[in-house]
Enzyme design. Structure first.
Site, PDB file in Angstrom:
ATOM      1  N   GLY A 187      26.246  28.182   1.963  1.00 29.99           N
ATOM      2  CA  GLY A 187      25.778  29.312   2.502  1.00 29.99           C
ATOM      3  C   GLY A 187      24.480  29.296   2.286  1.00 29.99           C
ATOM      4  CB  ALA A 188      22.378  32.271   3.605  1.00 34.27           C
ATOM      5  NE  ARG A 189      16.990  32.307  -1.276  1.00 34.03           N
ATOM      6  CZ  ARG A 189      16.019  31.849  -1.803  1.00 34.03           C
ATOM      7  NH1 ARG A 189      16.123  31.668  -3.097  1.00 34.03           N
ATOM      8  NH2 ARG A 189      14.756  31.404  -1.311  1.00 34.03           N
ATOM      9  N   GLY A 222      22.030  27.867  -3.055  1.00 34.84           N
ATOM     10  CA  GLY A 222      21.404  26.904  -4.083  1.00 34.84           C
ATOM     11  C   GLY A 222      21.600  25.490  -3.606  1.00 34.84           C
ATOM     12  CE  LYS A 223      21.955  25.751   3.260  1.00 29.94           C
ATOM     13  NZ  LYS A 223      21.343  27.082   2.783  1.00 29.94           N
ATOM     14  CG  HIS A 255      12.446  27.202   0.776  1.00 26.64           C
ATOM     15  ND1 HIS A 255      13.521  26.525   0.288  1.00 26.64           N
ATOM     16  CD2 HIS A 255      13.094  28.111   1.503  1.00 26.64           C
ATOM     17  CE1 HIS A 255      14.729  27.066   0.526  1.00 26.64           C
ATOM     18  NE2 HIS A 255      14.217  28.169   1.380  1.00 26.64           N
ATOM     19  NE  ARG A 293       9.039  20.665  -0.810  1.00 25.34           N
ATOM     20  CZ  ARG A 293       8.865  21.623   0.529  1.00 25.34           C
ATOM     21  NH1 ARG A 293      10.203  22.326   0.843  1.00 25.34           N
ATOM     22  NH2 ARG A 293       8.132  21.610   0.968  1.00 25.34           N
ATOM     23  CG  ASP A 321      16.090  22.185   3.067  1.00 23.52           C
ATOM     24  OD1 ASP A 321      16.973  23.063   3.779  1.00 23.52           O
ATOM     25  OD2 ASP A 321      15.711  22.746   1.915  1.00 23.52           O
TER      26      ASP A 321
END
Lengths: 167, 167, 167
Positions: free
Chosen positions: A9-11, A13-14, A49, A53, A81
């Protein structure tokens, strides 16, 4: 070569999970970013993001032409991503989603090196109120099923924790 | 001491699961309710939850000051239901969500006794249409990741059935 | 006899999973379709599902009277697709959802032969904006919990991949 699909899902942690897998897999890494910075909210999200990284990544911005970008990435580890923004871009630009998905899955079936792909699960709420919302939800679900079938490993991420679905 | 995090959707059975774990863990139990009865619908929901709970519980209503309430609960078993309403209350009252979450996780890392926390996963539908909806969804996802990292056991509940994510 | 409950999101592959289980379970199969074709979008969706199913199925359209249809199906394998549309039809026609669910679960507890039921998880997004949306989400969650408790096997499907929750 392993193709790994990270769904969540959103946020959830994927993206962090995908990055950790990529960093464990090799030192030469390409980050294929499918986001387009169309407004300030999205721009801030992209910048956040990128900062998360850190070093060790070469970034390629690819809103639409994903398979050519994958073929051009001569690195051993590639992270995409995410497929949700890619799908949104394809639909917005009137591309043939079925053909593009088919090409992606064909690539995944024959590529060398590590590929990690991130996507959102978006079908676990109520039925969307607009036809566009329903069309997007259905297209995302079909895309996720096809990519999951083409990958060796599939994980579902919730609250930062991975759950193995395949592989 | 064990900190357990129960994550799930609306009406997934997550509160019942958390209560069953609490009842198995000890006889002196404190229920920290974060709900505020702002309208009749919510009032009915709170009353229904209370009736479901039955005897053996001391209830503390704590819409905002969760960590002080946790410290004051001298019981061996504490159930916090739920972090989604707590987050909503924090945002509504302009509190610093990052600092509050940090304090909660610090407490979880050093507390004695059993603590069970319930939260909603809210990021598995389409992108919300309003900036507030998107901000809440992102904040909930971050909170869930941080609390999951601070807990010993994490479960995802669907249709009343727990799935172990950690521990 | 085994009662199997397949839970998943929209376009998660839950119907295909249920059909594969049914086809493995026996040759005499009844498909109980709860959908009503009220508009063209729904009609197209129903036709697509029928085409996906292929031969070997007898289809019974049952928007409301599910338990009588289950009792009438003398086949060894019955697939109900899906409980979400059934719930929506019950609410739309003012039926007593609690009583209907109770009758379904009582049937599942005593039936012979294979029964496979498909349902949507709809509670993993933000709180719906309308009272009707919230009422439907709560009713679906309660129904899913009760049916899961009455079934021998429960699976959650994401991206076409099943995850065992029970059995």
């Amino acid at each position: 070569m392993t193709a790994t699909f990270i769904l969540g899902g959103a946020r959830s942690g994927k993206s962090a999970r995908a990055q950790a897998l990529a960093e464990a897999a090799g030192a030469a890494r390409v980050y294929i970013a499918t986001a387009e910075a169309l407004d300030e909210e999205m721009e801030a999200r992209i910048a956040r993001h990128k900062a998360d990284r850190g070093a060790g990544w070469r970034t390629v911005e690819t809103p639409l032409d994903l398979v050519p970008a994958l073929k051009a990435a001569a690195a051993s580890v590639v992270l995409v991503d995410c497929l949700t923004l890619w799908l949104s871009n394809l639909m917005h630009h009137g591309r043939d989603v079925g053909a593009e998905t088919h090409a992606l899955c064909a690539f995944l079936g024959q590529c060398r090196g590590e590929v990690i792909l991130v996507s959102n699960e978006v079908g676990l709420g109520l039925v969307p109120e607009t036809p566009l919302g329903r069309a997007f939800r259905d297209a995302q679900g079909r895309l996720n099923q096809q990519v999951a079938a083409a990958c060796d490993v599939v994980e579902f991420v919730a609250a930062g924790l991975p759950l193995r679905l395949k592989g």
